[in-house]
Design a protein around this motif. Structure first.
Motif, short mmCIF file in Angstrom:
data_model
loop_
_atom_site.label_atom_id
_atom_site.label_comp_id
_atom_site.label_asym_id
_atom_site.label_seq_id
_atom_site.Cartn_x
_atom_site.Cartn_y
_atom_site.Cartn_z
N ALA A 1 40.32 39.57 35.02
CA ALA A 1 39.97 40.02 36.36
C ALA A 1 40.39 39.00 37.41
CB ALA A 1 38.47 40.29 36.45
N ASP A 2 40.19 37.73 37.12
CA ASP A 2 40.61 36.69 38.06
C ASP A 2 42.13 36.70 38.25
OD1 ASP A 2 37.99 35.85 38.37
OD2 ASP A 2 38.14 34.27 36.85
N ASP A 3 42.86 36.90 37.15
CA ASP A 3 44.32 36.95 37.24
C ASP A 3 44.78 38.18 38.03
OD1 ASP A 3 44.51 34.65 35.73
OD2 ASP A 3 44.90 35.69 33.84
N VAL A 4 44.11 39.30 37.83
CA VAL A 4 44.45 40.52 38.57
C VAL A 4 44.18 40.33 40.06
CG1 VAL A 4 43.83 42.94 38.92
CG2 VAL A 4 44.16 42.06 36.60
N ALA A 5 43.08 39.67 40.38
CA ALA A 5 42.77 39.40 41.79
C ALA A 5 43.87 38.56 42.43
CB ALA A 5 41.41 38.70 41.90
N GLU A 6 44.38 37.58 41.71
CA GLU A 6 45.47 36.76 42.24
C GLU A 6 46.74 37.59 42.43
OE1 GLU A 6 46.15 33.32 39.86
OE2 GLU A 6 44.11 32.53 40.09
N LEU A 7 46.99 38.50 41.48
CA LEU A 7 48.16 39.36 41.58
C LEU A 7 48.08 40.24 42.83
CD1 LEU A 7 50.60 39.80 39.62
CD2 LEU A 7 49.36 41.78 38.72
N ALA B 1 37.20 42.26 47.47
CA ALA B 1 36.26 41.17 47.17
C ALA B 1 36.72 40.45 45.92
CB ALA B 1 34.84 41.71 46.98
N GLU B 2 36.44 39.16 45.87
CA GLU B 2 36.71 38.41 44.65
C GLU B 2 35.79 38.91 43.53
OE1 GLU B 2 39.00 36.18 44.01
OE2 GLU B 2 39.83 36.13 46.04
N PRO B 3 36.32 39.10 42.33
CA PRO B 3 35.48 39.61 41.24
C PRO B 3 34.46 38.59 40.77
CG PRO B 3 37.67 39.05 40.42
CD PRO B 3 37.72 38.90 41.91
N ALA C 1 35.09 43.55 37.39
CA ALA C 1 35.41 44.69 38.25
C ALA C 1 36.21 44.19 39.45
CB ALA C 1 34.14 45.39 38.71
N VAL C 2 37.36 44.81 39.70
CA VAL C 2 38.24 44.40 40.79
C VAL C 2 38.41 45.57 41.75
CG1 VAL C 2 40.48 43.43 41.41
CG2 VAL C 2 39.45 42.87 39.19
N VAL C 3 37.96 45.41 42.98
CA VAL C 3 38.01 46.47 43.98
C VAL C 3 39.11 46.12 44.98
CG1 VAL C 3 36.70 47.76 45.69
CG2 VAL C 3 35.54 46.84 43.67
N PHE C 4 39.96 47.12 45.28
CA PHE C 4 41.13 46.87 46.12
C PHE C 4 41.58 48.17 46.78
CE2 PHE C 4 42.64 48.32 42.09
CZ PHE C 4 43.80 49.04 42.34
N ARG C 5 42.52 48.05 47.68
CA ARG C 5 43.14 49.21 48.31
C ARG C 5 44.65 49.03 48.35
NH1 ARG C 5 38.95 48.23 52.27
NH2 ARG C 5 37.26 49.74 52.08
N TYR C 6 45.35 50.13 48.25
CA TYR C 6 46.78 50.13 48.56
C TYR C 6 46.89 50.29 50.06
CZ TYR C 6 51.61 51.72 49.00
OH TYR C 6 52.92 51.86 49.38
N ARG C 7 47.41 49.27 50.74
CA ARG C 7 47.54 49.29 52.20
C ARG C 7 48.86 48.59 52.56
NH1 ARG C 7 43.64 49.03 56.77
NH2 ARG C 7 41.90 48.66 55.36
N PRO C 8 49.95 49.34 52.53
CA PRO C 8 51.25 48.71 52.78
C PRO C 8 51.47 48.30 54.23
CG PRO C 8 51.50 51.08 52.57
CD PRO C 8 50.07 50.78 52.23
N HIS C 9 50.71 48.88 55.16
CA HIS C 9 50.82 48.54 56.58
C HIS C 9 49.56 49.03 57.28
CE1 HIS C 9 51.81 52.79 57.05
NE2 HIS C 9 52.75 52.64 56.13
N ARG C 10 49.45 48.76 58.55
CA ARG C 10 48.28 49.18 59.31
C ARG C 10 48.24 50.71 59.39
NH1 ARG C 10 45.47 45.69 62.45
NH2 ARG C 10 45.00 47.36 63.93
N ASN D 1 38.16 46.46 28.73
CA ASN D 1 38.91 46.52 27.49
C ASN D 1 39.60 45.19 27.20
OD1 ASN D 1 40.55 47.18 25.30
ND2 ASN D 1 41.06 49.20 26.10
N PRO D 2 39.22 44.51 26.10
CA PRO D 2 39.88 43.24 25.78
C PRO D 2 41.35 43.39 25.41
CG PRO D 2 37.77 43.43 24.64
CD PRO D 2 38.10 44.78 25.20
N ARG D 3 41.80 44.63 25.14
CA ARG D 3 43.19 44.87 24.80
C ARG D 3 44.08 45.03 26.03
NH1 ARG D 3 43.94 49.65 22.59
NH2 ARG D 3 45.98 49.05 21.75
N THR D 4 43.47 45.20 27.18
CA THR D 4 44.24 45.33 28.41
C THR D 4 44.83 43.98 28.79
OG1 THR D 4 42.84 47.14 29.19
CG2 THR D 4 44.16 45.99 30.84
N THR D 5 46.12 43.96 29.12
CA THR D 5 46.79 42.72 29.49
C THR D 5 47.15 42.73 30.97
OG1 THR D 5 49.02 43.59 29.03
CG2 THR D 5 47.79 42.62 27.17
N LEU D 6 47.54 41.58 31.46
CA LEU D 6 47.99 41.48 32.85
C LEU D 6 49.24 42.34 33.06
CD1 LEU D 6 47.36 40.13 35.56
CD2 LEU D 6 48.88 38.25 34.89
#
Length: 517
Positions: free
Chosen positions: A412-418, A429-431, A435-444, A486-491
């Motif tokens: 989760a920390d690595d995904v947040a950095e990505l 928010a930082e996890p 759980a990592v919460v985010f939005r796709y926001r390419p521009h305003r 899932n521990p099998r999920t990778t970056l």
């Protein structure tokens, strides 16, 4: 003595219809475990079931088929649910294939939506055992070994969360039931001490209208649900604002307690959350315990999500203060990786069970020496779910579980950095856990357009069967969420999903103006 009627003199096997008459190859002998026919039928059925599950969830690489609700409704509407004549077990198992084919692949590394874990093989094996033995946990003579094993599991769980020998508990269906039990006991104790009323016998006193439960605005909805079920009403729940880290704000809690006192309202329970559903945030449990002691509040901790941190040497300190809770909820079908359903409710002082204990002559008569668990639960018939974590703990140990939890938090920390490094995404928010919460926001863009776009992306991923991603709302605007259980999920898996989100987002961005008009 008169002879019995001819139809009464036949044995069950003789009176059973033939295979041709019944339309199937089933006989009484093969329907149940116990005889040779039943044993063979069980082995065959389990082998076929194993093959069907592996075909659906291992050989199929997609996390979901993409079938719409309408398509599934049409498919099942044409399937007879209760046929007049049986078709035999083999055919019946085949008819379940569409269910498996259109189920969410919870073990797939790209299934990242909810607190919906991939179950361990050890838990699946235990599930088969407990289903076949079909022990009922409401009396000793229905579950002798199971009763003692659950008692021992509860003892070790109490130790894991820092309770002493006076701790006690019971296995539950999950956090909803455990949270309800905590607030039920809190209500009973308060009504007894404050009003001298036994609510179980007499119902709620008039002044119960002033009773209040406090929790964070980020707390699970089951606090309000429990208040409704307890006859207090959802308005009895007072939510306390959270801070920038989505944790209960202590200053706001102090203000709220002072305001309730001025209004002559009666707070009786404080609910802390160890792992909020959206953000995994953990309230300051030690400080909440202090407030609860100061104001004579029952302190319940909802650790359905974050309770597994107790197994991690690296992250256990996040639960500091949980040992001071009067009661707590923990789920094993989340970060303990057990099949649904499996949870536990733990009490710091087991004598508090006296508030809900009851006796039935056919289950646990007064004075009986055999241990019975029915008086500790709001269920009567109850599954032997303690077997699942027992087998899994024996297989993997605390260290093994802790390593799995640590790995998902690191991911989760690595995904947040990505996300933070990509200007097309907004990390909400930082996890805290995974759980990592985010939005796709390419521009305003407007909040309305942003919400539509992120929801459309999520629907597209699900419809195409590429990924199962969650949606939520933060400050009134739709956001996406990866729940990285899932521990099998990778970056690399997550990076592929983010690439797919960008591709879909780019193509969908041009659609919104037409939809808006």
């Amino acid at each position: 003595m008169n002879e019995p009627p001819e139809h009464c003199s036949k044995s069950p096997s003789e009176s059973t219809e033939s295979a041709d008459d019944a339309g199937s190859d089933e006989t009484t002998e093969s329907l149940f475990l116990g005889g040779e026919g039943g044993e063979n039928a069980y082995r065959t059925a389990m082998e076929r079931t194993t093959d069907a599950v592996l075909d659906a969830f291992v050989e199929n690489a997609d996390p979901y088929s993409g079938a719409s609700p309408e398509a599934l409704r049409e498919e099942f509407s044409e399937m007879e649910m209760i046929p007049e004549t049986g078709e035999g077990l083999a055919s019946a198992l085949e008819s379940a294939e569409p269910v498996l084919r259109n189920s969410v692949g919870v073990s797939n590394p790209r299934c990242l939506a909810h607190l919906h874990c991939p179950p361990m093989v050890s838990g699946l094996a235990a599930e088969a055992m407990l289903s076949a033995t079909n022990q009922s946990m409401d009396s000793w003579d229905q579950s002798p070994a199971a009763t003692l094993l659950e008692i021992r599991m509860v003892e070790e769980l109490c130790d894991l969360f820092g309770y002493d020998d006076s701790g006690d508990g019971v296995f539950t269906s999950g956090g909803t039931q455990s949270n309800f039990m905590g607030l039920l006991l809190a209500r009973e104790r308060f009504a007894t001490e404050r009003f001298g009323t036994d609510v179980t016998q007499s119902g709620l006193p008039h002044r119960a209208k002033a009773m209040r439960i406090l929790c964070s605005e980020e707390a699970h909805f089951t606090a309000e649900q429990a208040a409704a079920h307890l006859g207090l009403g959802e308005n009895a729940v007072v939510t306390v604002e959270s801070n920038d880290d989505r944790e209960m704000c202590l200053d706001a809690l102090d203000r709220t307690l002072a305001e309730l006192d001025e209004r002559e309202l009666l707070p009786f329970a404080l609910v802390g959350t160890a792992g909020t559903t959206d953000f995994g945030s953990i309230d300051p449990l030690d400080e909440l315990a202090e407030r609860a002691e100061e104001h004579n509040l029952w302190f319940h901790v909802d650790a359905a999500y974050g309770g597994a941190l107790a197994l991690s040497d690296r992250h256990r300190e996040l639960l500091s203060g949980i040992e001071r809770a009067d009661s707590l909820a923990v789920d094993f079908h989340k970060l303990f990786y057990q099949p649904i359903s499996c949870g536990a409710f733990l009490l710091r002082d087991g004598s508090q069970y006296e508030h809900i204990a009851r006796n039935a002559s056919y289950l646990n008569p007064k004075g009986a020496s055999a241990p019975n668990l029915v008086a500790k639960s709001v269920q009567t018939t109850r599954r032997f779910n303690a077997l699942k974590p027992f087998v899994s703990f024996r297989a993997l140990g605390r260290d093994g579980f802790g390593a799995l939890v640590d790995a998902t938090i690191a991911l989760a920390d690595d995904v947040a950095e990505l996300l933070a490094a990509n200007s097309s995404f907004e990390l909400v928010a930082e996890p805290t856990i995974n759980a990592v919460v985010f939005r796709y926001r390419p521009h305003r863009m407007s909040d309305e357009r942003l919400s539509w776009l992120n929801e459309a992306i999520r629907e597209s991923l699900l419809r195409e069967g590429d990924a199962v991603v969650a949606r939520t709302e933060v400050d009134g605007v739709t956001a996406l969420k990866f729940t990285l259980l899932n521990p099998r999920t990778t970056l690399a898996d997550v990076a592929d999903i983010l690439d797919a989100i960008q591709r879909r987002g780019g193509s969908l961005s041009t659609v919104f103006p037409e939809v808006s008009r």
